[in-house]
Design a protein around this motif. Structure first.
Motif, PDB file in Angstrom:
ATOM      1  N   GLY A  38       0.813  -1.217   0.000  1.00  0.00           N
ATOM      2  CA  GLY A  38       0.000   0.000   0.000  1.00  0.00           C
ATOM      3  C   GLY A  38       0.844   1.263   0.000  1.00  0.00           C
ATOM      4  O   GLY A  38       0.504   2.250  -0.659  1.00  0.00           O
ATOM      5  N   ARG A  39       1.949   1.250   0.740  1.00  0.00           N
ATOM      6  CA  ARG A  39       2.821   2.429   0.769  1.00  0.00           C
ATOM      7  C   ARG A  39       3.443   2.673  -0.607  1.00  0.00           C
ATOM      8  O   ARG A  39       3.618   3.821  -1.019  1.00  0.00           O
ATOM      9  CB  ARG A  39       3.919   2.252   1.821  1.00  0.00           C
ATOM     10  N   GLN A  40       3.759   1.596  -1.308  1.00  0.00           N
ATOM     11  CA  GLN A  40       4.334   1.751  -2.645  1.00  0.00           C
ATOM     12  C   GLN A  40       3.313   2.271  -3.641  1.00  0.00           C
ATOM     13  O   GLN A  40       3.679   2.927  -4.614  1.00  0.00           O
ATOM     14  CB  GLN A  40       4.891   0.409  -3.118  1.00  0.00           C
ATOM     15  N   TRP A  41       2.042   1.958  -3.408  1.00  0.00           N
ATOM     16  CA  TRP A  41       0.991   2.376  -4.344  1.00  0.00           C
ATOM     17  C   TRP A  41       0.384   3.735  -4.004  1.00  0.00           C
ATOM     18  O   TRP A  41      -0.475   4.224  -4.740  1.00  0.00           O
ATOM     19  CB  TRP A  41      -0.109   1.325  -4.364  1.00  0.00           C
ATOM     20  N   ARG A  42       0.812   4.351  -2.932  1.00  0.00           N
ATOM     21  CA  ARG A  42       0.216   5.639  -2.552  1.00  0.00           C
ATOM     22  C   ARG A  42       0.462   6.720  -3.600  1.00  0.00           C
ATOM     23  O   ARG A  42      -0.318   7.657  -3.727  1.00  0.00           O
ATOM     24  CB  ARG A  42       0.749   6.105  -1.197  1.00  0.00           C
ATOM     25  N   SER A  43       1.553   6.606  -4.355  1.00  0.00           N
ATOM     26  CA  SER A  43       1.809   7.596  -5.404  1.00  0.00           C
ATOM     27  C   SER A  43       0.782   7.468  -6.527  1.00  0.00           C
ATOM     28  O   SER A  43       0.448   8.464  -7.183  1.00  0.00           O
ATOM     29  CB  SER A  43       3.221   7.426  -5.962  1.00  0.00           C
ATOM     30  N   ARG A 128     -22.960  -7.862  -3.745  1.00  0.00           N
ATOM     31  CA  ARG A 128     -24.264  -7.395  -4.260  1.00  0.00           C
ATOM     32  C   ARG A 128     -24.086  -6.307  -5.307  1.00  0.00           C
ATOM     33  O   ARG A 128     -24.927  -6.117  -6.182  1.00  0.00           O
ATOM     34  CB  ARG A 128     -25.127  -6.872  -3.112  1.00  0.00           C
ATOM     35  N   ARG A 129     -22.962  -5.583  -5.219  1.00  0.00           N
ATOM     36  CA  ARG A 129     -22.612  -4.574  -6.214  1.00  0.00           C
ATOM     37  C   ARG A 129     -21.158  -4.792  -6.604  1.00  0.00           C
ATOM     38  O   ARG A 129     -20.320  -5.043  -5.746  1.00  0.00           O
ATOM     39  CB  ARG A 129     -22.796  -3.163  -5.638  1.00  0.00           C
ATOM     40  N   ALA A 130     -20.868  -4.723  -7.895  1.00  0.00           N
ATOM     41  CA  ALA A 130     -19.519  -5.035  -8.362  1.00  0.00           C
ATOM     42  C   ALA A 130     -18.495  -4.073  -7.779  1.00  0.00           C
ATOM     43  O   ALA A 130     -18.707  -2.860  -7.772  1.00  0.00           O
ATOM     44  CB  ALA A 130     -19.474  -4.969  -9.885  1.00  0.00           C
ATOM     45  N   PRO A 131     -17.360  -4.591  -7.294  1.00  0.00           N
ATOM     46  CA  PRO A 131     -16.279  -3.706  -6.859  1.00  0.00           C
ATOM     47  C   PRO A 131     -15.615  -3.044  -8.066  1.00  0.00           C
ATOM     48  O   PRO A 131     -15.882  -3.406  -9.220  1.00  0.00           O
ATOM     49  CB  PRO A 131     -15.314  -4.663  -6.151  1.00  0.00           C
ATOM     50  N   ALA A 132     -14.739  -2.099  -7.788  1.00  0.00           N
ATOM     51  CA  ALA A 132     -14.054  -1.394  -8.871  1.00  0.00           C
ATOM     52  C   ALA A 132     -13.062  -2.292  -9.584  1.00  0.00           C
ATOM     53  O   ALA A 132     -12.836  -2.155 -10.795  1.00  0.00           O
ATOM     54  CB  ALA A 132     -13.337  -0.157  -8.327  1.00  0.00           C
ATOM     55  N   ALA A 133     -12.445  -3.234  -8.860  1.00  0.00           N
ATOM     56  CA  ALA A 133     -11.416  -4.084  -9.450  1.00  0.00           C
ATOM     57  C   ALA A 133     -11.098  -5.257  -8.551  1.00  0.00           C
ATOM     58  O   ALA A 133     -11.277  -5.195  -7.332  1.00  0.00           O
ATOM     59  CB  ALA A 133     -10.145  -3.272  -9.711  1.00  0.00           C
ATOM     60  N   ILE A 134     -10.587  -6.318  -9.180  1.00  0.00           N
ATOM     61  CA  ILE A 134     -10.021  -7.462  -8.468  1.00  0.00           C
ATOM     62  C   ILE A 134      -8.647  -7.727  -9.072  1.00  0.00           C
ATOM     63  O   ILE A 134      -8.506  -7.865 -10.292  1.00  0.00           O
ATOM     64  CB  ILE A 134     -10.892  -8.717  -8.600  1.00  0.00           C
ATOM     65  N   LEU A 135      -7.641  -7.781  -8.217  1.00  0.00           N
ATOM     66  CA  LEU A 135      -6.261  -8.012  -8.640  1.00  0.00           C
ATOM     67  C   LEU A 135      -5.758  -9.263  -7.922  1.00  0.00           C
ATOM     68  O   LEU A 135      -5.769  -9.321  -6.695  1.00  0.00           O
ATOM     69  CB  LEU A 135      -5.401  -6.793  -8.272  1.00  0.00           C
ATOM     70  N   LEU A 209       4.066  -2.831 -10.374  1.00  0.00           N
ATOM     71  CA  LEU A 209       3.779  -1.688 -11.240  1.00  0.00           C
ATOM     72  C   LEU A 209       2.495  -1.910 -12.026  1.00  0.00           C
ATOM     73  O   LEU A 209       1.619  -1.031 -12.068  1.00  0.00           O
ATOM     74  CB  LEU A 209       4.953  -1.444 -12.194  1.00  0.00           C
ATOM     75  N   HIS A 210       2.376  -3.076 -12.637  1.00  0.00           N
ATOM     76  CA  HIS A 210       1.149  -3.385 -13.385  1.00  0.00           C
ATOM     77  C   HIS A 210      -0.067  -3.313 -12.463  1.00  0.00           C
ATOM     78  O   HIS A 210      -1.114  -2.773 -12.857  1.00  0.00           O
ATOM     79  CB  HIS A 210       1.258  -4.782 -14.002  1.00  0.00           C
ATOM     80  N   GLY A 211       0.069  -3.850 -11.262  1.00  0.00           N
ATOM     81  CA  GLY A 211      -1.053  -3.847 -10.338  1.00  0.00           C
ATOM     82  C   GLY A 211      -1.460  -2.456  -9.908  1.00  0.00           C
ATOM     83  O   GLY A 211      -2.648  -2.116  -9.893  1.00  0.00           O
ATOM     84  N   GLY A 212      -0.480  -1.617  -9.561  1.00  0.00           N
ATOM     85  CA  GLY A 212      -0.790  -0.263  -9.132  1.00  0.00           C
ATOM     86  C   GLY A 212      -1.453   0.556 -10.223  1.00  0.00           C
ATOM     87  O   GLY A 212      -2.425   1.294  -9.981  1.00  0.00           O
ATOM     88  N   LEU A 213      -0.945   0.436 -11.448  1.00  0.00           N
ATOM     89  CA  LEU A 213      -1.537   1.166 -12.572  1.00  0.00           C
ATOM     90  C   LEU A 213      -2.938   0.651 -12.891  1.00  0.00           C
ATOM     91  O   LEU A 213      -3.842   1.427 -13.198  1.00  0.00           O
ATOM     92  CB  LEU A 213      -0.641   1.046 -13.803  1.00  0.00           C
ATOM     93  N   PHE A 214      -3.120  -0.666 -12.788  1.00  0.00           N
ATOM     94  CA  PHE A 214      -4.438  -1.251 -13.033  1.00  0.00           C
ATOM     95  C   PHE A 214      -5.470  -0.724 -12.042  1.00  0.00           C
ATOM     96  O   PHE A 214      -6.592  -0.361 -12.417  1.00  0.00           O
ATOM     97  CB  PHE A 214      -4.335  -2.774 -12.931  1.00  0.00           C
ATOM     98  N   ALA A 229       6.744   1.701 -18.009  1.00  0.00           N
ATOM     99  CA  ALA A 229       5.356   1.288 -17.787  1.00  0.00           C
ATOM    100  C   ALA A 229       4.724   0.959 -19.124  1.00  0.00           C
ATOM    101  O   ALA A 229       5.041   1.553 -20.147  1.00  0.00           O
ATOM    102  CB  ALA A 229       4.575   2.396 -17.078  1.00  0.00           C
ATOM    103  N   ARG A 230       3.775   0.057 -19.120  1.00  0.00           N
ATOM    104  CA  ARG A 230       3.074  -0.356 -20.342  1.00  0.00           C
ATOM    105  C   ARG A 230       1.575  -0.326 -20.087  1.00  0.00           C
ATOM    106  O   ARG A 230       1.129  -0.706 -19.042  1.00  0.00           O
ATOM    107  CB  ARG A 230       3.490  -1.782 -20.743  1.00  0.00           C
TER     108      ARG A 230
END
Length: 230
Positions: A38-43, A128-135, A209-214, A229-230
């Motif tokens: 989480g700390r790495q993805w805060r940016s 009951r309601r779709a989340p924004a994403a599943i990684l 990186l892929h996960g954070g961008l996704f 990044a791609r």
């Protein structure tokens, strides 16, 4: 009633939470294993709150760690029974965390590793309601005996899924990624995948990186693509 599970949290980098990212650790680990991501993805996600609950049971094969459900690797039905049995517990925790941050499921992302990926896919596709994403890292979509169980119908479109796997995974072979991606595609779940060359059962920098961008894209958060990044 308070949830039966809890774990470390990271507050948003900037003010009130606008998104919630929930990490689900692997067999024999605990919530501390993933929370630092989480700390790495805060940016990428400055407005996100992060939480990484400890699984409810002591791990049978590693008492210092935890398990979401028992695994013997000898019973082909144990994964399905495990995710089904654990679903109500995790759903209760998610509801509590969303209420804590005054958010709904559309602002939720589930991130799993190994056994945690099994649970993230099972529960995330049945909210009951779709989340924004599943990684999901280094895991597999657990199937029941009936094809219709994978996944149920949503009132809205299903969540996007990203699966990331090590090419040399000795615990859950990389074929699990393709099997899971194909099953999700047949169920009309939008699915992307990334295979990390030379990686065993783990998460590398490319996968992070892929996960954070996704997640940023899934939440609609603008991101600047760094070199590589791609």
């Amino acid at each position: 009633m308070a949830s039966q599970i809890d774990g470390p949290r990271i507050q948003p980098k900037a003010g009130k939470a606008k998104q919630l990212v929930v990490f689900l650790h692997g067999y024999g680990a605990d919530g501390n294993d993933l929370i630092e991501i989480g700390r790495q993805w805060r940016s990428f996600l400055p407005d996100a709150a992060f939480v990484s609950p400890h699984a409810p049971e002591r791990c049978a094969l590693s008492p210092a760690g935890r398990q979401w459900f028992p695994l013997t690797m000898r019973d082909p039905g144990e994964r399905w029974r495990g995710v089904v049995a654990t679903r109500p517990l995790l759903e209760s925790f998610l509801a509590e965390e969303l209420a804590r941050n005054d958010l709904d499921e559309s602002k939720l992302a589930l991130v799993g590793f190994s056994q945690g990926t099994m649970l993230a896919l099972h529960v995330g596709l049945r909210l009951r309601r779709a989340p924004a994403a599943i990684l999901g890292y280094s895991g597999i979509l657990v199937a029941g005996s009936e094809p219709a169980e994978i996944p149920p119908q949503f009132g809205t479109k299903p969540p996007p899924v990203l699966l990331v796997h090590g090419e040399e995974d000795s615990m859950i072979p990389a074929d699990a990624l393709l099997l899971s991606a194909n099953a999700l595609a047949k169920a009309d779940v939008p699915t992307q995948w990334h295979l990390s060359a030379g990686l065993d059962h783990g998460i590398d920098n490319a996968g992070l990186l892929h996960g954070g961008l996704f997640l940023a894209r899934s939440f609609g958060v603008p991101v600047e693509f760094g070199r590589g990044a791609r």
